[in-house]
Motif scaffolding. Sequence first.
Motif, PDB file in Angstrom:
ATOM      1  N   ALA A 257      38.479  31.886  36.295  1.00  0.00           N
ATOM      2  CA  ALA A 257      38.440  30.422  36.377  1.00  0.00           C
ATOM      3  C   ALA A 257      38.649  29.792  35.004  1.00  0.00           C
ATOM      4  CB  ALA A 257      37.113  29.981  36.980  1.00  0.00           C
ATOM      5  N   LYS A 258      38.030  30.376  33.993  1.00  0.00           N
ATOM      6  CA  LYS A 258      38.187  29.842  32.634  1.00  0.00           C
ATOM      7  C   LYS A 258      39.647  29.885  32.195  1.00  0.00           C
ATOM      8  CE  LYS A 258      36.611  30.429  27.865  1.00  0.00           C
ATOM      9  NZ  LYS A 258      35.779  31.246  26.932  1.00  0.00           N
ATOM     10  N   ARG A 259      40.321  30.991  32.469  1.00  0.00           N
ATOM     11  CA  ARG A 259      41.725  31.113  32.071  1.00  0.00           C
ATOM     12  C   ARG A 259      42.587  30.066  32.783  1.00  0.00           C
ATOM     13  NH1 ARG A 259      44.939  36.445  31.392  1.00  0.00           N
ATOM     14  NH2 ARG A 259      46.041  34.960  30.032  1.00  0.00           N
ATOM     15  N   LEU A 260      42.317  29.846  34.067  1.00  0.00           N
ATOM     16  CA  LEU A 260      43.114  28.887  34.833  1.00  0.00           C
ATOM     17  C   LEU A 260      42.881  27.457  34.343  1.00  0.00           C
ATOM     18  CD1 LEU A 260      42.590  30.409  38.384  1.00  0.00           C
ATOM     19  CD2 LEU A 260      44.714  30.439  37.048  1.00  0.00           C
ATOM     20  N   LEU A 261      41.654  27.132  34.041  1.00  0.00           N
ATOM     21  CA  LEU A 261      41.380  25.781  33.530  1.00  0.00           C
ATOM     22  C   LEU A 261      42.001  25.591  32.155  1.00  0.00           C
ATOM     23  CD1 LEU A 261      37.682  25.450  34.721  1.00  0.00           C
ATOM     24  CD2 LEU A 261      39.640  24.114  35.549  1.00  0.00           C
ATOM     25  N   GLU A 262      41.944  26.607  31.327  1.00  0.00           N
ATOM     26  CA  GLU A 262      42.573  26.518  30.008  1.00  0.00           C
ATOM     27  C   GLU A 262      44.097  26.418  30.126  1.00  0.00           C
ATOM     28  OE1 GLU A 262      41.091  29.985  28.066  1.00  0.00           O
ATOM     29  OE2 GLU A 262      39.256  28.993  27.353  1.00  0.00           O
ATOM     30  N   ALA A 263      44.629  26.955  31.225  1.00  0.00           N
ATOM     31  CA  ALA A 263      46.077  26.881  31.449  1.00  0.00           C
ATOM     32  C   ALA A 263      46.517  25.495  31.886  1.00  0.00           C
ATOM     33  CB  ALA A 263      46.505  27.904  32.487  1.00  0.00           C
TER      34      ALA A 263
ATOM     35  N   ALA B  90      45.273  26.762  47.450  1.00  0.00           N
ATOM     36  CA  ALA B  90      44.057  27.239  48.117  1.00  0.00           C
ATOM     37  C   ALA B  90      44.051  28.756  48.149  1.00  0.00           C
ATOM     38  CB  ALA B  90      43.967  26.677  49.536  1.00  0.00           C
ATOM     39  N   SER B  91      42.973  29.353  47.603  1.00  0.00           N
ATOM     40  CA  SER B  91      42.930  30.810  47.523  1.00  0.00           C
ATOM     41  C   SER B  91      41.499  31.327  47.498  1.00  0.00           C
ATOM     42  CB  SER B  91      43.667  31.307  46.272  1.00  0.00           C
ATOM     43  OG  SER B  91      43.579  32.709  46.165  1.00  0.00           O
ATOM     44  N   LYS B  92      41.124  32.042  48.543  1.00  0.00           N
ATOM     45  CA  LYS B  92      39.864  32.780  48.556  1.00  0.00           C
ATOM     46  C   LYS B  92      39.873  33.844  47.474  1.00  0.00           C
ATOM     47  CE  LYS B  92      36.211  34.998  50.448  1.00  0.00           C
ATOM     48  NZ  LYS B  92      34.918  34.497  50.875  1.00  0.00           N
ATOM     49  N   ALA B  93      41.058  34.271  47.074  1.00  0.00           N
ATOM     50  CA  ALA B  93      41.185  35.408  46.167  1.00  0.00           C
ATOM     51  C   ALA B  93      40.590  35.151  44.790  1.00  0.00           C
ATOM     52  CB  ALA B  93      42.651  35.815  46.032  1.00  0.00           C
ATOM     53  N   LEU B  94      40.391  33.908  44.384  1.00  0.00           N
ATOM     54  CA  LEU B  94      39.718  33.694  43.110  1.00  0.00           C
ATOM     55  C   LEU B  94      38.333  34.338  43.148  1.00  0.00           C
ATOM     56  CD1 LEU B  94      39.624  32.489  40.278  1.00  0.00           C
ATOM     57  CD2 LEU B  94      38.703  30.380  41.288  1.00  0.00           C
ATOM     58  N   VAL B  95      37.710  34.348  44.319  1.00  0.00           N
ATOM     59  CA  VAL B  95      36.400  34.969  44.501  1.00  0.00           C
ATOM     60  C   VAL B  95      36.540  36.424  44.955  1.00  0.00           C
ATOM     61  CG1 VAL B  95      34.276  34.887  45.883  1.00  0.00           C
ATOM     62  CG2 VAL B  95      35.267  32.776  44.974  1.00  0.00           C
ATOM     63  N   GLY B  96      37.451  36.699  45.871  1.00  0.00           N
ATOM     64  CA  GLY B  96      37.573  38.036  46.438  1.00  0.00           C
ATOM     65  C   GLY B  96      38.451  38.976  45.645  1.00  0.00           C
ATOM     66  N   LEU B  97      39.381  38.433  44.849  1.00  0.00           N
ATOM     67  CA  LEU B  97      40.311  39.255  44.068  1.00  0.00           C
ATOM     68  C   LEU B  97      40.623  38.519  42.757  1.00  0.00           C
ATOM     69  CD1 LEU B  97      41.954  41.974  44.569  1.00  0.00           C
ATOM     70  CD2 LEU B  97      43.886  40.480  45.125  1.00  0.00           C
ATOM     71  N   PRO B  98      39.611  38.293  41.914  1.00  0.00           N
ATOM     72  CA  PRO B  98      39.810  37.447  40.715  1.00  0.00           C
ATOM     73  C   PRO B  98      40.846  37.995  39.753  1.00  0.00           C
ATOM     74  CG  PRO B  98      37.674  38.579  40.646  1.00  0.00           C
ATOM     75  CD  PRO B  98      38.215  38.775  42.018  1.00  0.00           C
ATOM     76  N   GLN B  99      41.058  39.324  39.756  1.00  0.00           N
ATOM     77  CA  GLN B  99      42.039  39.880  38.830  1.00  0.00           C
ATOM     78  C   GLN B  99      43.443  39.354  39.102  1.00  0.00           C
ATOM     79  OE1 GLN B  99      40.118  41.532  40.999  1.00  0.00           O
ATOM     80  NE2 GLN B  99      41.024  43.467  41.701  1.00  0.00           N
TER      81      GLN B  99
ATOM     82  N   ASP C  10      27.632  25.848  36.416  1.00  0.00           N
ATOM     83  CA  ASP C  10      27.177  26.287  35.097  1.00  0.00           C
ATOM     84  C   ASP C  10      27.894  27.531  34.601  1.00  0.00           C
ATOM     85  OD1 ASP C  10      25.416  24.202  35.367  1.00  0.00           O
ATOM     86  OD2 ASP C  10      23.673  25.452  35.832  1.00  0.00           O
ATOM     87  N   GLU C  11      28.264  28.416  35.509  1.00  0.00           N
ATOM     88  CA  GLU C  11      28.851  29.685  35.092  1.00  0.00           C
ATOM     89  C   GLU C  11      30.372  29.676  35.142  1.00  0.00           C
ATOM     90  OE1 GLU C  11      26.801  31.794  33.832  1.00  0.00           O
ATOM     91  OE2 GLU C  11      25.042  30.645  34.460  1.00  0.00           O
ATOM     92  N   ALA C  12      30.947  29.008  36.134  1.00  0.00           N
ATOM     93  CA  ALA C  12      32.396  29.107  36.343  1.00  0.00           C
ATOM     94  C   ALA C  12      33.134  27.789  36.133  1.00  0.00           C
ATOM     95  CB  ALA C  12      32.685  29.627  37.749  1.00  0.00           C
ATOM     96  N   ALA C  13      32.405  26.693  35.909  1.00  0.00           N
ATOM     97  CA  ALA C  13      33.019  25.365  35.779  1.00  0.00           C
ATOM     98  C   ALA C  13      33.840  25.009  37.019  1.00  0.00           C
ATOM     99  CB  ALA C  13      33.888  25.280  34.522  1.00  0.00           C
TER     100      ALA C  13
ATOM    101  N   TRP D 281      44.205  36.187  39.870  1.00  0.00           N
ATOM    102  CA  TRP D 281      44.330  34.894  39.204  1.00  0.00           C
ATOM    103  C   TRP D 281      44.153  34.984  37.690  1.00  0.00           C
ATOM    104  CZ3 TRP D 281      46.646  30.960  41.366  1.00  0.00           C
ATOM    105  CH2 TRP D 281      46.721  30.929  42.761  1.00  0.00           C
ATOM    106  N   ALA D 282      43.654  36.129  37.215  1.00  0.00           N
ATOM    107  CA  ALA D 282      43.544  36.341  35.768  1.00  0.00           C
ATOM    108  C   ALA D 282      44.766  37.069  35.208  1.00  0.00           C
ATOM    109  CB  ALA D 282      42.276  37.134  35.459  1.00  0.00           C
ATOM    110  N   ASP D 283      45.678  37.478  36.077  1.00  0.00           N
ATOM    111  CA  ASP D 283      46.877  38.195  35.637  1.00  0.00           C
ATOM    112  C   ASP D 283      47.766  37.283  34.790  1.00  0.00           C
ATOM    113  OD1 ASP D 283      48.690  40.705  36.207  1.00  0.00           O
ATOM    114  OD2 ASP D 283      49.975  38.947  36.452  1.00  0.00           O
ATOM    115  N   ASP D 284      48.333  37.828  33.743  1.00  0.00           N
ATOM    116  CA  ASP D 284      49.138  37.018  32.819  1.00  0.00           C
ATOM    117  C   ASP D 284      50.282  36.310  33.527  1.00  0.00           C
ATOM    118  OD1 ASP D 284      47.572  37.619  30.648  1.00  0.00           O
ATOM    119  OD2 ASP D 284      48.929  39.156  29.828  1.00  0.00           O
TER     120      ASP D 284
END
Length: 329
Positions: free
Chosen positions: A160-166, A106-115, A197-200, A117-120
């Motif tokens: 979100a796309k990167r996490l789903l692809e992971a 559980a993380s609000k940060a996907l919305v508030g700090l998306p970078q 539609d935008e974030a899956a 969750w996109a970090d390698d």
Amino acid sequence: MWATEGLTHRYPTKVLAELVTTCPQYCGHCTRMDLVGNSTPKIDKIRFTLKPETRVDAILGYLRATPTVRDVVVSGGDIANMPWPRVEAFVNALLTIDSIRDIRLASKALVGLPQHWADDQVVFGIERLARTANARGVQLALHTHANVAQQVTSSVCAAAKRLLEAGLRDIRNQAVLLRTVNDSPRALLDLCFALLDEAAVMPYYVYMCDMIPFSEHWRTSLTHAQTLQLDIMGYLPGFATPRIVCDVPLAGKMWVHQVYYYDRIRGISYWSKNFRTESEAADSEALSRSYEFFDPIHALPSEGRQWWVEHGDDGPTITAVPHCRTKAS
């Protein structure tokens, strides 16, 4: 309802593991404001007393000794404020417990700090966890918190796309119903379509704002929440139509149409439940007791507001409330 420090065992098969008490974004409607953040002149926060390693060991020990738990929410605060290696180590430990079948980060940060969750480092860690979870038949998902469509930015979508692809099974959204912010059918539908539609991201719950100190201006009545639930039906796919729920103190999450009696004048709703928490194991009345939730005063008709002016200091003294699971009056 802590079974051990930081572990809330509120439902028969589900627990909440609070690993950290800080968050990248402090919301005024936070349901855990009694724990999250520093104490203020008006609110004295609960504090963890155990060392982090001791607290985590106690949580894992409890879960290993309690095979009825199959679902663990890993949260805080926000796990984005915790070093990723510690998060990954904790989830890996959960994956060794045979009885656990669902793990929700559980993380609000996907919305508030998306970078974050996109970090390698995080994405590759999710990939490792998802691979292990899949091999062991465990569902691994992420829950986040967007309240309006404008929060579903291109950065949120990319993360979100990167996490789903992971390999995450799902990303689900839990919004909070806030007066003047998203308390219209259009605002909720715009949010849901942006997520889908935008974030899956799957629209999941819309929580009525809790009875949190200093948040009355955001709260809506149960009547309004029920109307909104009906208004959004039919526009979204069934699997993506969020349930609007009321988190009733000591009773848990309830769909807004589950209320069994509702005094609309005084704004008092009455709820029942069909399970006991660990702390209620010896409570013979837990399943027959009425659990109350209160509308904000500003949402009441004039008659109801006047009643609270006259009786508020005494608290509600309502008698002869029928305890049944029939349609609310």
